[in-house]
Design a protein around this motif. Structure first.
Motif, short mmCIF file in Angstrom:
data_model
loop_
_atom_site.label_atom_id
_atom_site.label_comp_id
_atom_site.label_asym_id
_atom_site.label_seq_id
_atom_site.Cartn_x
_atom_site.Cartn_y
_atom_site.Cartn_z
N CYS A 13 -4.68 -7.94 -13.81
CA CYS A 13 -4.95 -8.62 -12.40
C CYS A 13 -5.08 -6.76 -11.28
O CYS A 13 -4.21 -6.22 -11.56
CB CYS A 13 -2.95 -9.07 -12.04
SG CYS A 13 -2.85 -10.15 -12.96
N HIS A 14 -6.45 -7.05 -11.48
CA HIS A 14 -6.71 -5.59 -10.76
C HIS A 14 -7.41 -6.02 -9.28
O HIS A 14 -7.20 -5.66 -8.79
CB HIS A 14 -8.21 -5.25 -11.53
CG HIS A 14 -7.65 -4.42 -12.65
ND1 HIS A 14 -6.74 -2.94 -12.72
CD2 HIS A 14 -7.90 -4.20 -14.10
CE1 HIS A 14 -6.80 -2.28 -13.38
NE2 HIS A 14 -7.08 -3.34 -14.27
N LYS A 15 -8.00 -8.08 -9.19
CA LYS A 15 -8.30 -8.46 -7.89
C LYS A 15 -6.56 -8.73 -7.35
O LYS A 15 -6.05 -9.01 -7.80
CB LYS A 15 -9.12 -9.58 -8.57
CG LYS A 15 -10.46 -8.74 -8.55
CD LYS A 15 -10.82 -10.49 -8.70
CE LYS A 15 -11.98 -10.33 -8.88
NZ LYS A 15 -12.57 -10.32 -10.63
N LYS A 16 -6.42 -8.43 -6.45
CA LYS A 16 -5.99 -8.95 -4.93
C LYS A 16 -6.70 -10.49 -4.44
O LYS A 16 -8.23 -10.20 -3.99
CB LYS A 16 -5.55 -8.21 -4.00
CG LYS A 16 -5.25 -6.19 -4.45
CD LYS A 16 -3.73 -6.98 -5.14
CE LYS A 16 -3.64 -5.41 -5.64
NZ LYS A 16 -2.76 -5.26 -6.39
N TYR A 17 -5.48 -11.35 -4.41
CA TYR A 17 -6.30 -12.89 -4.18
C TYR A 17 -5.10 -12.48 -2.78
O TYR A 17 -5.09 -12.50 -2.22
CB TYR A 17 -6.33 -13.90 -4.84
CG TYR A 17 -7.03 -14.17 -6.08
CD1 TYR A 17 -7.75 -14.50 -6.13
CD2 TYR A 17 -6.19 -12.71 -7.29
CE1 TYR A 17 -8.49 -14.61 -7.31
CE2 TYR A 17 -6.77 -12.94 -8.20
CZ TYR A 17 -8.05 -13.33 -8.82
OH TYR A 17 -8.87 -13.72 -9.47
N CYS A 18 -6.39 -13.41 -1.74
CA CYS A 18 -5.56 -14.05 -0.45
C CYS A 18 -4.73 -15.40 -0.94
O CYS A 18 -5.31 -16.20 -0.94
CB CYS A 18 -6.92 -14.53 0.94
SG CYS A 18 -7.57 -12.71 0.92
N GLU A 19 -3.30 -14.93 -0.09
CA GLU A 19 -3.22 -16.70 0.23
C GLU A 19 -3.05 -17.51 0.71
O GLU A 19 -3.76 -17.89 2.09
CB GLU A 19 -1.47 -16.29 0.09
CG GLU A 19 -0.38 -15.58 -1.08
CD GLU A 19 -0.39 -16.36 -2.56
OE1 GLU A 19 0.07 -17.97 -2.06
OE2 GLU A 19 -1.00 -15.68 -2.89
N SER A 20 -2.70 -19.01 0.51
CA SER A 20 -3.45 -20.19 1.06
C SER A 20 -2.56 -21.60 0.37
O SER A 20 -1.83 -21.05 -0.30
CB SER A 20 -5.42 -20.77 0.77
OG SER A 20 -5.12 -21.28 -0.10
N SER A 21 -3.21 -22.63 1.13
CA SER A 21 -1.91 -23.55 1.03
C SER A 21 -2.00 -24.00 -0.24
O SER A 21 -1.15 -24.94 -1.45
CB SER A 21 -1.67 -24.83 2.04
OG SER A 21 -3.57 -25.28 2.00
N ARG A 22 -3.94 -23.83 -0.57
CA ARG A 22 -3.74 -24.38 -2.21
C ARG A 22 -3.94 -23.40 -3.32
O ARG A 22 -4.78 -23.30 -4.74
CB ARG A 22 -5.49 -24.54 -2.39
CG ARG A 22 -5.91 -26.53 -1.30
CD ARG A 22 -6.63 -27.03 -0.63
NE ARG A 22 -7.72 -25.81 -0.45
CZ ARG A 22 -9.05 -25.75 -0.28
NH1 ARG A 22 -9.13 -26.83 -1.20
NH2 ARG A 22 -9.55 -25.21 0.21
N GLY A 23 -3.37 -21.88 -2.99
CA GLY A 23 -3.45 -21.38 -4.45
C GLY A 23 -4.31 -20.11 -3.85
O GLY A 23 -4.57 -20.25 -2.84
N PRO A 24 -4.29 -19.02 -4.44
CA PRO A 24 -4.67 -17.97 -4.51
C PRO A 24 -6.57 -18.47 -4.67
O PRO A 24 -7.01 -18.50 -6.04
CB PRO A 24 -4.58 -17.21 -5.37
CG PRO A 24 -3.78 -17.33 -6.36
CD PRO A 24 -3.20 -19.26 -5.75
#
Length: 125
Positions: A13-24
């Motif tokens: 897990c090297h990527k950082k994901y933006c949080e949203s209502s439908r998941g990353p």
């Protein structure tokens, strides 16, 4: 415990994901890297100006590394011994207020290193 003949979980897990209502869904971008670097540099300069005559870091002693392999290498230690401070004419309480690191647990094992660190303190005076 992993059961049955499954692939061992070894995700990277090297990527950082933006949080949203439908998941990353979106990968977060670091387009502000250069501006953050500039902000950090300016903050360091402001701190240096705020404590003007003092240095940013504490003055630390020169010590020899442990073990036979690295004993020839000299590095910065945690703090000066009480004996070194006394040799330079400082008290431990006063030394802490003027930016000198003090380590009451350290002891001097050789006269050469004691003289070297006393000279460092005299130069700092």
């Amino acid at each position: 415990m992993v059961k049955h003949n499954n692939v061992l979980p070894n995700i990277h897990c090297h990527k950082k994901y933006c949080e949203s209502s439908r998941g990353p869904l979106k990968v977060r971008l670091t387009l502000n890297q250069a501006s953050k670097k500039k902000t950090r540099r300016l903050a360091r300069a402001a701190k240096a100006a705020a404590i003007a005559p003092r240095p940013l870091q504490l003055l630390r002693p020169a010590v020899h590394c442990p073990t036979q392999r690295y004993s020839s290498k000299v590095r910065l230690g945690k703090g000066f011994t009480l004996e070194e401070l006394k040799g330079a004419g400082f008290t431990a309480r006063y030394a802490r207020t003027v930016g000198i690191a003090v380590d009451h647990r350290r002891t001097n094992k050789s006269a050469e290193s004691l003289a070297l660190n006393v000279a460092r303190l005299e130069e700092y005076k």
